[in-house]
Design a protein around this motif. Structure first.
Motif, PDB file in Angstrom:
ATOM      1  N   THR A   1      28.455 -21.956  -4.532  1.00 54.32           N
ATOM      2  CA  THR A   1      28.979 -22.738  -3.416  1.00 54.32           C
ATOM      3  C   THR A   1      30.367 -22.220  -3.076  1.00 54.32           C
ATOM      4  O   THR A   1      31.262 -22.193  -3.924  1.00 54.32           O
ATOM      5  N   GLU A   2      30.522 -21.786  -1.831  1.00 51.28           N
ATOM      6  CA  GLU A   2      31.790 -21.245  -1.352  1.00 51.28           C
ATOM      7  C   GLU A   2      32.396 -22.260  -0.386  1.00 51.28           C
ATOM      8  O   GLU A   2      31.753 -22.665   0.580  1.00 51.28           O
ATOM      9  N   THR A   3      33.622 -22.671  -0.685  1.00 50.20           N
ATOM     10  CA  THR A   3      34.297 -23.664   0.136  1.00 50.20           C
ATOM     11  C   THR A   3      35.606 -23.083   0.659  1.00 50.20           C
ATOM     12  O   THR A   3      36.413 -22.572  -0.121  1.00 50.20           O
ATOM     13  N   ALA A   4      35.807 -23.180   1.976  1.00 51.46           N
ATOM     14  CA  ALA A   4      37.045 -22.712   2.595  1.00 51.46           C
ATOM     15  C   ALA A   4      37.897 -23.915   2.978  1.00 51.46           C
ATOM     16  O   ALA A   4      37.388 -24.908   3.503  1.00 51.46           O
ATOM     17  N   LYS A   5      39.196 -23.822   2.684  1.00 55.39           N
ATOM     18  CA  LYS A   5      40.134 -24.892   3.016  1.00 55.39           C
ATOM     19  C   LYS A   5      41.276 -24.323   3.848  1.00 55.39           C
ATOM     20  O   LYS A   5      41.644 -23.159   3.696  1.00 55.39           O
ATOM     21  N   ASN A   6      41.827 -25.185   4.703  1.00 51.32           N
ATOM     22  CA  ASN A   6      43.004 -24.746   5.452  1.00 51.32           C
ATOM     23  C   ASN A   6      44.235 -24.905   4.572  1.00 51.32           C
ATOM     24  O   ASN A   6      44.137 -25.344   3.422  1.00 51.32           O
TER      25      ASN A   6
ATOM     26  N   ALA B   1      46.489 -27.052   4.535  1.00 47.91           N
ATOM     27  CA  ALA B   1      46.740 -28.433   4.128  1.00 47.91           C
ATOM     28  C   ALA B   1      45.767 -28.890   3.043  1.00 47.91           C
ATOM     29  O   ALA B   1      45.885 -29.997   2.519  1.00 47.91           O
ATOM     30  N   GLY B   2      44.773 -28.045   2.713  1.00 44.98           N
ATOM     31  CA  GLY B   2      43.811 -28.393   1.671  1.00 44.98           C
ATOM     32  C   GLY B   2      42.557 -29.084   2.182  1.00 44.98           C
ATOM     33  O   GLY B   2      41.720 -29.502   1.395  1.00 44.98           O
ATOM     34  N   THR B   3      42.427 -29.184   3.489  1.00 44.43           N
ATOM     35  CA  THR B   3      41.248 -29.808   4.085  1.00 44.43           C
ATOM     36  C   THR B   3      40.108 -28.797   4.154  1.00 44.43           C
ATOM     37  O   THR B   3      40.317 -27.656   4.564  1.00 44.43           O
ATOM     38  N   VAL B   4      38.906 -29.237   3.750  1.00 41.61           N
ATOM     39  CA  VAL B   4      37.735 -28.356   3.797  1.00 41.61           C
ATOM     40  C   VAL B   4      37.390 -28.066   5.255  1.00 41.61           C
ATOM     41  O   VAL B   4      37.223 -28.988   6.063  1.00 41.61           O
TER      42      VAL B   4
ATOM     43  N   GLY C   1      42.762 -17.177  -2.576  1.00 38.64           N
ATOM     44  CA  GLY C   1      43.479 -17.753  -1.434  1.00 38.64           C
ATOM     45  C   GLY C   1      42.978 -19.158  -1.160  1.00 38.64           C
ATOM     46  O   GLY C   1      43.016 -20.009  -2.036  1.00 38.64           O
ATOM     47  N   ASN C   2      42.490 -19.387   0.041  1.00 35.50           N
ATOM     48  CA  ASN C   2      41.997 -20.710   0.431  1.00 35.50           C
ATOM     49  C   ASN C   2      40.486 -20.842   0.253  1.00 35.50           C
ATOM     50  O   ASN C   2      39.888 -21.771   0.780  1.00 35.50           O
ATOM     51  N   ILE C   3      39.893 -19.922  -0.474  1.00 40.84           N
ATOM     52  CA  ILE C   3      38.443 -19.966  -0.691  1.00 40.84           C
ATOM     53  C   ILE C   3      38.173 -20.202  -2.173  1.00 40.84           C
ATOM     54  O   ILE C   3      38.695 -19.490  -3.036  1.00 40.84           O
ATOM     55  N   GLU C   4      37.371 -21.218  -2.443  1.00 42.51           N
ATOM     56  CA  GLU C   4      36.969 -21.539  -3.808  1.00 42.51           C
ATOM     57  C   GLU C   4      35.475 -21.251  -3.930  1.00 42.51           C
ATOM     58  O   GLU C   4      34.682 -21.647  -3.080  1.00 42.51           O
ATOM     59  N   ILE C   5      35.097 -20.553  -5.011  1.00 41.10           N
ATOM     60  CA  ILE C   5      33.695 -20.243  -5.258  1.00 41.10           C
ATOM     61  C   ILE C   5      33.312 -20.835  -6.615  1.00 41.10           C
ATOM     62  O   ILE C   5      33.898 -20.483  -7.637  1.00 41.10           O
TER      63      ILE C   5
END
Length: 175
Positions: free
Chosen positions: A48-53, A55-58, A160-164
């Motif tokens: 699952t790859e999640t990108a956030k801005n 501010a930490g918002t998905v 960076g702003n991407i969590e896997i």
């Protein structure tokens, strides 16, 4: 007399349900008991790859699922804590509902060492010295008996702003 029969039936029911089964073929986790040849009969990885801005918002996410298809992978665990893997692992891959191209992983000549821990949760670690770096790292041992070894691995990577987040389940059946 009726009360005595009821108590007797209750006692028998409790006795039967409280007995544990010794038929699970469990083994003590040792290098000698782990040693042998196994086939990977199940491999499933969910990424699952999640990108956030900033501010930490998905702002977006995607999930890719990879399952073993028709391939034969042979894993040999030696009692001196070395291992080898032979075979081609073909993974069916889907992102959401879209099928991706099959992923073909040549694991021939993969070699390395392994370690394990009997401390709960029991762990199994594969360190690769030669070959493809697909099946390496720390795994939790979900079960181990005379017939199989079931492993689970959870990893988290931040770029960076991407969590896997990746969860991999592997079942090895003894030959």
């Amino acid at each position: 007399m009726k009360l005595l029969k009821s108590i007797l039936v209750l006692f028998i029911a409790i006795s039967i349900t409280s007995c544990s089964s010794d038929d699970d073929n469990s083994l003590e986790l040792t290098s000698e008991n782990l040693a042998g040849t196994f086939k990977i009969t199940s491999y499933k990885s969910v990424e699952t790859e999640t990108a956030k801005n900033t501010a930490g918002t998905v702002i977006g996410s995607s999930t890719t699922t990879k399952n073993r298809s028709s391939s034969t992978i042979v894993v040999t665990l030696n009692s001196n804590n070395t291992y080898s893997i032979e075979g081609i692992l073909v993974l069916d891959s889907k992102t959401g509902n879209d099928k991706n191209d099959d992923e073909i992983n040549d694991l021939n000549d993969t070699k390395g060492t392994y370690a394990f821990s009997n401390v709960e949760p029991k762990t199994f670690t594969l360190t690769e010295s030669e070959g493809k770096k697909l099946i390496i790292g720390n795994f939790e041992i979900k079960s181990f008996n005379v017939n199989s070894l079931v492993l689970k691995q959870e990893t988290n990577t931040n770029a960076g702003n991407i969590e896997i987040k990746t969860i991999t389940d592997i079942t090895l059946e003894r030959n």
